[in-house]
Scaffold this active site. Structure first.
Site, PDB file in Angstrom:
ATOM      1  N   SER A  23      27.335  31.973   3.429  1.00  0.00           N
ATOM      2  CA  SER A  23      26.220  32.853   3.088  1.00  0.00           C
ATOM      3  C   SER A  23      26.757  34.251   2.801  1.00  0.00           C
ATOM      4  O   SER A  23      27.739  34.681   3.431  1.00  0.00           O
ATOM      5  CB  SER A  23      25.259  32.872   4.289  1.00  0.00           C
ATOM      6  OG  SER A  23      23.990  33.347   3.922  1.00  0.00           O
ATOM      7  N   ALA A  58      26.393  40.974  -0.904  1.00  0.00           N
ATOM      8  CA  ALA A  58      25.526  41.790  -1.742  1.00  0.00           C
ATOM      9  C   ALA A  58      26.390  42.797  -2.494  1.00  0.00           C
ATOM     10  O   ALA A  58      27.016  43.674  -1.893  1.00  0.00           O
ATOM     11  CB  ALA A  58      24.501  42.521  -0.884  1.00  0.00           C
ATOM     12  N   TYR A 182      15.164  44.435   0.313  1.00  0.00           N
ATOM     13  CA  TYR A 182      15.842  45.224  -0.709  1.00  0.00           C
ATOM     14  C   TYR A 182      14.948  45.303  -1.950  1.00  0.00           C
ATOM     15  O   TYR A 182      13.831  44.784  -1.964  1.00  0.00           O
ATOM     16  CB  TYR A 182      17.248  44.661  -0.958  1.00  0.00           C
ATOM     17  CG  TYR A 182      18.077  44.748   0.312  1.00  0.00           C
ATOM     18  CD1 TYR A 182      18.326  45.990   0.897  1.00  0.00           C
ATOM     19  CD2 TYR A 182      18.528  43.615   0.967  1.00  0.00           C
ATOM     20  CE1 TYR A 182      19.032  46.095   2.094  1.00  0.00           C
ATOM     21  CE2 TYR A 182      19.237  43.711   2.166  1.00  0.00           C
ATOM     22  CZ  TYR A 182      19.488  44.954   2.720  1.00  0.00           C
ATOM     23  OH  TYR A 182      20.173  45.057   3.904  1.00  0.00           O
TER      24      TYR A 182
END
Ligand SMILES: Cc1cc2nc3c(=O)[nH]c(=O)nc-3n(C[C@H](O)[C@H](O)[C@H](O)COP(=O)(O)O)c2cc1C
Length: 353
Positions: A23, A58, A182
């Site tokens: 992840s 990210a 976000y």
């Protein structure tokens, strides 16, 4: 029969050798967005450990899209060469390299966790954050600026350019980050999006930006490469985004060539979240069953049996592990052993198999 966890998964032209993905996890270890040895060794170790897919953390599509000054970035061509080195190593281990493209929105301009996690002060280089509406995530956060149409157009173009760079850097999977409060997530939820233009109000308006980003990314991301979207399947809050909304959104995304919904939750507003083993898996299961799109389950999947049960019961198509991969970079090799499946180990490690 081979365990379900180790059945390959073909998405478009890309084959994952198993259903176990790393992840995306921010490392807060970049300078000016540049990946470095830390990222190579960190991600490389998990490729050596046998993951089918690694999604890099990210990665900011613009400097202002970073959560912290230490985030990875993909907003300029100079970022590409080191990323290429990482994807090349990951690929050499038979693992598929993916990247999460992100803009932190109103959660940007903060210190890294171990530096305090507070909003950056001016002398630390604070920048103006943006959001659908001028509502901060926390009362202690600076007020974000409500985005203008021009700033929305720039954002879409930034995602598109970032995807083009990701391709050049050798990534085979792109995941658009629309979770955890976000920027793209904050447009979806009526709790954070009070805008009255075509990007706020009705469901069709709140989902418009994400859909436009997907369309723009697909114009540069090859048709035969997978595109994922990570969502927060629910805000876990009254009056907020719900799993029903996520089902409808996922069906729309499926129609515009998104391949997999990575089903996380929360992070957009303060909420009480019932965290526990597999606590988000039901979202992946419902979206998969009701829309037919591939899904990823994530969140407190820590053991071989948990991971195997999710895949064998067809609750999701892949499992994404975060913290367990920090504890055990070799989780897939260990899971294979636990399940009695013979998988390839790196030649260099064969004497320990
Ligand atoms: C150190 C760390 C960094 C994270 N960074 C990201 C990120 O960059 N993008 C994201 O979508 N989720 C991020 N997450 C959330 C994880 O991807 C995952 O969804 C969450 O930790 C739940 O999975 P787990 O119980 O297996 O840890 C991060 C989690 C951790 C622990």
């Amino acid at each position: 029969m081979k365990a379900s966890l180790f059945q390959p998964l073909i998405i478009r032209s890309i084959t994952l050798k198993n259903r176990i993905a790393v992840s995306p996890m921010c490392q807060y270890s970049a300078v000016d967005g540049f990946a470095n040895d830390w990222h190579l060794v960190h991600l490389g170790s998990r490729a050596v450990g046998g993951a089918g897919l690694i999604i890099m953390e990210a990665s900011a599509v613009s400097p202002e899209g970073r959560i912290t000054p230490d985030d990875i970035g993909i907003w300029k061509d100079e970022h590409i060469p080191f990323l290429q080195r990482i994807t090349s190593f990951i690929t050499s281990q038979g693992t598929v390299p993916g990247i999460q493209l992100a803009h932190a929105g109103r959660k940007a301009s903060h210190q890294s966790p171990w530096k305090g996690a507070q909003p950056l002060a001016k002398e630390e280089g604070a920048w103006q954050t943006i959001a659908p509406s001028a509502i901060p995530f926390k009362d202690t956060d600076p007020l974000p600026e409500a985005m203008s149409k021009n700033s929305i157009i720039k954002l879409i173009s930034d995602f598109k350019s970032a995807a083009a760079r990701a391709l050049q850097a050798g990534f085979k999977v792109v995941e658009i980050h629309a979770a955890h409060g976000y920027l793209l997530n904050s447009f979806l939820s009526p709790l954070s999006n009070r805008s009255t233009d075509e990007y706020g109000g009705a469901f069709e308006n709140r989902t418009r930006l994400l859909i436009e980003v997907v369309h723009a990314v697909r114009t540069v991301w090859p048709h035969d490469y997978p595109l994922f979207v990570r969502i927060s399947a629910t805000d876990w809050a009254d009056g907020g985004w719900t799993i029903d909304d996520s089902v409808v959104l996922s069906a729309v995304l499926k129609n515009i060539n998104v391949d997999l919904i990575d089903c996380s939750s929360g992070g957009n507003v303060a909420a009480k979240i019932p965290v526990g083993p597999l606590y988000q898996t039901a979202f992946a299961e419902r979206i998969k069953k009701e829309t037919g799109i591939l899904t990823g389950a994530v969140g407190m999947i820590n053991t071989t049996d948990e991971a195997e049960s999710i895949i064998s019961n067809e609750r999701a198509d892949i499992v994404l592990l975060a913290r367990q991969f920090l504890r055990d970079p070799y989780f897939p090799l260990h899971a294979a052993k636990n399940l009695g499946v013979d998988v390839d180990w790196p030649n260099q490690y064969l004497r320990a198999k």
